[in-house]
Design a protein around this motif. Structure first.
Motif, mmCIF file in Angstrom:
data_model
loop_
_atom_site.group_PDB
_atom_site.id
_atom_site.type_symbol
_atom_site.label_atom_id
_atom_site.label_comp_id
_atom_site.label_asym_id
_atom_site.label_seq_id
_atom_site.Cartn_x
_atom_site.Cartn_y
_atom_site.Cartn_z
ATOM 1 N N ALA A 118 0.832 -1.208 0.000
ATOM 2 C CA ALA A 118 0.000 0.000 0.000
ATOM 3 C C ALA A 118 0.864 1.254 0.000
ATOM 4 N N ARG A 119 1.973 1.205 0.725
ATOM 5 C CA ARG A 119 2.849 2.386 0.760
ATOM 6 C C ARG A 119 3.443 2.654 -0.612
ATOM 7 N N GLN A 120 3.864 1.570 -1.265
ATOM 8 C CA GLN A 120 4.433 1.740 -2.616
ATOM 9 C C GLN A 120 3.380 2.276 -3.571
ATOM 10 N N LEU A 121 2.197 1.714 -3.445
ATOM 11 C CA LEU A 121 1.100 2.173 -4.306
ATOM 12 C C LEU A 121 0.801 3.648 -4.073
ATOM 13 N N ALA A 122 0.706 4.020 -2.796
ATOM 14 C CA ALA A 122 0.392 5.409 -2.460
ATOM 15 C C ALA A 122 1.451 6.342 -3.041
ATOM 16 N N ALA A 123 2.724 5.918 -2.976
ATOM 17 C CA ALA A 123 3.805 6.747 -3.519
ATOM 18 C C ALA A 123 3.655 6.870 -5.033
ATOM 19 N N GLU A 169 1.855 10.248 -9.653
ATOM 20 C CA GLU A 169 0.983 10.443 -10.827
ATOM 21 C C GLU A 169 0.051 11.629 -10.642
ATOM 22 N N GLY A 170 0.116 12.275 -9.491
ATOM 23 C CA GLY A 170 -0.748 13.444 -9.254
ATOM 24 C C GLY A 170 -2.101 13.085 -8.656
ATOM 25 N N VAL A 171 -2.236 11.845 -8.171
ATOM 26 C CA VAL A 171 -3.511 11.457 -7.548
ATOM 27 C C VAL A 171 -3.581 12.049 -6.142
ATOM 28 N N ARG A 172 -4.668 12.736 -5.845
ATOM 29 C CA ARG A 172 -4.859 13.319 -4.511
ATOM 30 C C ARG A 172 -5.758 12.438 -3.652
ATOM 31 N N ASN A 173 -6.818 11.893 -4.266
ATOM 32 C CA ASN A 173 -7.833 11.169 -3.497
ATOM 33 C C ASN A 173 -8.103 9.795 -4.102
ATOM 34 N N VAL A 174 -8.465 8.876 -3.231
ATOM 35 C CA VAL A 174 -8.856 7.551 -3.712
ATOM 36 C C VAL A 174 -10.302 7.299 -3.276
ATOM 37 N N THR A 181 -14.041 8.363 0.555
ATOM 38 C CA THR A 181 -12.781 8.676 -0.115
ATOM 39 C C THR A 181 -11.710 8.968 0.933
ATOM 40 N N VAL A 182 -10.476 8.649 0.562
ATOM 41 C CA VAL A 182 -9.341 8.966 1.448
ATOM 42 C C VAL A 182 -8.285 9.687 0.617
ATOM 43 N N PRO A 183 -7.528 10.590 1.238
ATOM 44 C CA PRO A 183 -6.394 11.179 0.524
ATOM 45 C C PRO A 183 -5.420 10.069 0.139
ATOM 46 N N ALA A 184 -4.728 10.253 -0.985
ATOM 47 C CA ALA A 184 -3.832 9.190 -1.467
ATOM 48 C C ALA A 184 -2.851 8.754 -0.384
ATOM 49 N N GLU A 185 -2.358 9.699 0.408
ATOM 50 C CA GLU A 185 -1.348 9.322 1.416
ATOM 51 C C GLU A 185 -1.950 8.531 2.570
ATOM 52 N N ARG A 186 -3.289 8.442 2.623
ATOM 53 C CA ARG A 186 -3.931 7.627 3.667
ATOM 54 C C ARG A 186 -4.253 6.213 3.171
ATOM 55 N N LEU A 187 -3.904 5.913 1.918
ATOM 56 C CA LEU A 187 -4.285 4.607 1.368
ATOM 57 C C LEU A 187 -3.683 3.459 2.183
ATOM 58 N N ALA A 188 -2.420 3.623 2.614
ATOM 59 C CA ALA A 188 -1.788 2.544 3.383
ATOM 60 C C ALA A 188 -2.529 2.329 4.696
ATOM 61 N N ALA A 189 -2.927 3.423 5.331
ATOM 62 C CA ALA A 189 -3.679 3.298 6.589
ATOM 63 C C ALA A 189 -5.028 2.637 6.330
ATOM 64 N N ALA A 190 -5.650 2.995 5.216
ATOM 65 C CA ALA A 190 -6.956 2.395 4.886
ATOM 66 C C ALA A 190 -6.814 0.898 4.633
ATOM 67 N N ALA A 191 -5.704 0.522 3.965
ATOM 68 C CA ALA A 191 -5.497 -0.902 3.679
ATOM 69 C C ALA A 191 -5.192 -1.674 4.954
#
Ligand code: GLU
Ligand code: MG
Length: 465
Positions: A12-17, A22-27, A42-52
């Motif tokens: 998830a961390r690699q994905l978020a990076a 790529e300019g993604v702000r939100n997932v 929705t979560v901010p891209a940098e929260r994706l690892a926490a969400a996972a």
């Protein structure tokens, strides 16, 4: 849960990076409720690892939401208490081409202790896929997406305005090249957005109703097929918005006219070999494929409560509109609820079947799961297919239909829900909690629209899915 979370953390961390680069702000993390609405957190891209790792909180009450955002209750669900965790499927994280700065992932639902939520439709679909695999069967499925495109009126009118005239951006005839010329930039953008998102588009064409189009995509495993149809629909919606247009996927856009279907294609395989291509079997169907399809055909009245879930669905289900309203099957018969598609004899992927009756108000995860459950029950019960039908049953007299044993599928959501309520195989496959929630939503929607005129139902539901 601990090891699951740990395993996903690094990925998830690699994905978020990558997403941030790529300019993604939100997932957007989506699930589909029992009324067929795609709901989201929705979560901010940098929260994706926490969400996972820990999931995103959500109320279990969404399982008893209706398509008009009212809330009902079942024996097991309803009310303000409790919390679930929404876990994004990291394998399906997709950067959205028509929503710059956004990515999307479908989500599974667990409770706070990491146990499967019994009403999680996506896990139901996966369970049924696995159940098929335990008897050596693989299913490849795909949904067709039909939609009607209209100009977005200034000021975005209330969704329930029954007199709202639809302003079509194209005027050409059904299946006409004129429509493709009139909307050539829009249709190119739809196709491009889908393909850069990894969706394999098979074809796109104008359909019968005014402003109507259809896109078909390559088949995949059942959960992928359900994910794909969500992504396809939201992508078409997003491209439409960017062109000043609105897309309606509703079963009945204009009461009394041809509606939008969401036909489900399914092919059966064993050890990678199609069971629709048996050289000596009738119609090329291996006996277990015939039994599976016999089970699906027999269960169609109950399956309609899943595949045609809204009172609006039954406005669409009229004879002689290629919507498959009779419980019969036929070889390449577009008026049969179950159409066997034979394809060219030398096409290894040509043979499969199509359920024509379903529409886009259906939760696609429930639809694929329930169809597999019905088909597997058909195999267990050694079901057989009756004689295939040719021609349009709708033009036959009542007596001729009776002579051929062709019956009309449920004509109301009430009738379909009654059949689902009584279906032991579907209740067993879904489990009490999911089965009960689906029925509660059907009952609430039938009550909500009781006494409404057809055009009021169509207008109220036109922009809901
Ligand atoms: N629009 C039709 C329906 O309501 C289907 C047309 C077709 O066969 O693609 O299902
Ligand atoms: Mg079509």
């Amino acid at each position: 849960m601990g090891s699951r979370a740990a395993q996903q953390r690094q990925e998830a961390r690699q994905l978020a990076a990558r997403l941030s680069a790529e300019g993604v702000r939100n997932v957007a993390l989506t699930w589909v409720d029992n009324a067929g609405i795609v709901r989201v957190k929705t979560v901010p891209a940098e929260r994706l690892a926490a969400a996972a790792e820990r999931g995103v909180g959500m109320s279990p009450v969404f399982d008893v939401f209706t398509s008009d955002d009212a809330i009902t209750a079942s024996d097991h669900l309803g009310g303000p208490d409790g919390d679930l965790r929404l876990f994004p499927d990291l394998d399906r994280v997709t950067t959205l081409a028509a929503q710059p700065g956004w990515a999307w992932a479908p989500a599974d639902r667990y409770d706070q202790l990491g146990r499967t939520h019994p009403a999680c439709q996506r896990q139901f679909a996966r369970r049924m896929t696995e159940r098929a695999a335990t008897v050596g069967l693989e299913l490849r499925m795909g949904f067709e997406t039909e939609w009607v495109v209209a100009r977005a009126p200034a000021g975005h009118q209330a969704a329930t305005d029954a007199d709202e005239p639809l302003d079509y951006p194209c005027a050409g005839p059904a299946y006409g090249m004129t429509r493709v010329v009139e909307l050539s930039d829009y249709l190119r953008d739809v196709t491009e957005a889908l393909s850069v998102q990894g969706i394999d588009v098979l074809q796109l064409h104008p359909e019968y109703a005014p402003g109507q189009f259809e896109v078909t995509t390559a088949p995949g495993d059942p959960v992928r097929a359900a994910d794909d149809v969500v992504l396809v629909r939201e992508t078409i919606r997003a491209v439409s918005v960017r062109h000043g247009l609105r897309a309606s996927f509703a079963p009945s856009v204009v009461a009394g006219a041809v509606g939008n279907g969401c036909h489900l294609h399914l092919g059966l395989y064993r050890d990678g070999t199609s069971l629709h291509r048996s050289p000596d079997a009738p119609w090329g169907l291996a006996p277990e494929a015939a039994a599976f399809l016999g089970g699906v055909l027999g269960a169609l009245p109950a399956l309609l409560a899943i595949g045609c879930p809204s009172p609006a669905s039954y406005l669409r289900l009229q004879p002689s509109q290629w919507a498959g309203v009779y419980q019969c099957w036929g070889v390449e018969n577009r008026e049969a609820a179950l159409r066997l598609i034979t394809g060219a004899p030398d096409d290894p992927d040509g043979g499969h079947a199509e359920i024509k009756t379903f529409d886009a108000a259906a939760n696609p995860y429930l639809a694929v799961g329930a169809v597999i459950a019905a088909g597997l029950h058909g195999i267990e019960s050694a079901d057989r297919l009756p004689e295939p039908q040719t021609g349009d049953p709708g033009v036959l007299g009542v007596r001729e239909r009776a002579r051929r044993g062709i019956v009309r599928l449920p004509a109301t959501v009430t009738e379909a829900a009654d059949r689902l309520e009584k279906s032991a195989p579907l209740r067993d496959a879904m489990g009490e909690v999911l089965h009960g929630a689906v029925l509660a939503v059907r009952r609430a929607e039938e009550a909500h629209f009781a006494g409404s005129e057809d055009d009021e139902i169509a207008a109220a539901t036109r922009w809901r899915w």
